[in-house]
Write an enzyme that holds these catalytic residues in place. Sequence first.
Site, PDB file in Angstrom:
ATOM      1  N   ASP A  99       0.851  -1.179   0.000  1.00 35.60           N
ATOM      2  CA  ASP A  99       0.000   0.000   0.000  1.00 35.60           C
ATOM      3  C   ASP A  99       0.890   1.234   0.000  1.00 35.60           C
ATOM      4  OD1 ASP A  99      -1.977   1.875   0.343  1.00 35.60           O
ATOM      5  OD2 ASP A  99      -2.301   1.450   2.467  1.00 35.60           O
ATOM      6  N   ASP A 101       0.524   5.186   0.138  1.00 33.26           N
ATOM      7  CA  ASP A 101      -0.480   6.182   0.432  1.00 33.26           C
ATOM      8  C   ASP A 101       0.206   7.512   0.697  1.00 33.26           C
ATOM      9  OD1 ASP A 101      -2.480   7.686   2.174  1.00 33.26           O
ATOM     10  OD2 ASP A 101      -3.603   5.891   1.610  1.00 33.26           O
ATOM     11  N   ASP A 322       3.449   1.573   3.127  1.00 35.53           N
ATOM     12  CA  ASP A 322       2.886   1.462   4.473  1.00 35.53           C
ATOM     13  C   ASP A 322       3.243   0.062   4.970  1.00 35.53           C
ATOM     14  OD1 ASP A 322       1.401   1.143   6.746  1.00 35.53           O
ATOM     15  OD2 ASP A 322      -0.459   1.940   5.904  1.00 35.53           O
TER      16      ASP A 322
END
Length: 419
Positions: A99, A101, A322
């Site tokens: 992920d 972000d 992440d």
Amino acid sequence: MSVKEIETKKFVKNKFSEYYREHSSSIQPPTLIEKREFGFLMFKGRIMVRHKSFKNVDDLSKNLKTLVPSDAYYSSAYYERPEEKMEEKSWLGADLIFDIDADHIPTPCAKIHDTWVCNNCNIAGKGVLPEKCPACGEPRFNEKTWPCEVCLESAKIETLKLMDMLKQDFGFSSKETNLYFSGHRGYHLHVESEEVQSLDSMARKEIVDYIIGIGLETKLHGLVEERGARKARVLTGPNLEDPGWSGRIARGTYEFLLTATPSDLEEIRLKRKVIDTLTQHKETNLEKWKEKGPWGIIKGVDTASWRKIAQHGAEMQSAKIDTVVTTDTHRLIRLNNTLHGKTGLKKIEVPVTGFESFDPFKSAIAFKEGTLKIIVQDAPKFRLGDQTYGPYKNRQVELPTAAALLLLCKGRAKVKEEK
Ligand SMILES: [Zn+2]
Ligand SMILES: [Zn+2]
């Protein structure tokens, strides 16, 4: 919650309902759907309904139509009995998920469009959320972020670095990797391969450490001082084409020297004299790099300085993922082609080959027809499709549905009464 806020929520839910009624056929089920756990965040009370399981995509679509969740998720894991309690599910394996972000990338614009307020002491701040409140130490905040173009562009750059590592260093094929826009502020990369399924959390942590380049020592990648002819000290280091992190360190160093301003060099705590030397000889230095690598060729730049430069080069090459998402083997991840409750945009698959020119603010639009009248409290200037909107401050406006919904979902606007 005020009456207006409840009305707004109802309105958004109705819009989401419309979407799931009309687009249920476009819902893309995960592979081995019957072995996944599903979870739904509900509009009402922000409650998470978990431990759901579906035999097939029709079951799943029907459920989305009746439930109309604010956000829909499925497990990265495969289970024997996905509908049971966690301890009784019987874990069979999990995909490898990354992920990226904007929340984890400190961009200069975050200071403009992201704000937070401490839930405990009400102190407010701007930019990336701190781990703990600087005033009272509590870790809970009310944050206001924005899916900004600059932030998403930096998320794209991090994703490209990650993709390169997964391909070049880990050897995953493009068939095994799927890339998605999250529908909000980042990208998801899923690796679905038998080779990764059985990896436990610790093994995934090893992969994370490699991707973020934790504990990298330039010395171990060949940046060493040697005694040459007549006992002269020479510095040798990795080459631009070297595989793995060695080459990444070399390329990162090259890139850093190419772009660094004197103040960038100051920031990594180089001495004034070293900064002057590097700035003066920038051109020749970079020319020499292409031939054989520059290590030590400039008089006046000592080994310790080179280490600092190379270390920073390495940092530039690491991908800011992440880390928690990747190491969690029971993670729930957003379902493809469903709506994001914070934007009203879709999570969509992104073709790996066309990624560099991919435009999330065009491709992820779910509502393409009609306009809505809303009252905007506060919104920065933003683009959706080919149009730019705002900035707005306490104003009533009529916007295309997707733009209005984005503001409503982000809590920046309320619906206008139709009476
Ligand atoms: Zn506080
Ligand atoms: Zn931004």
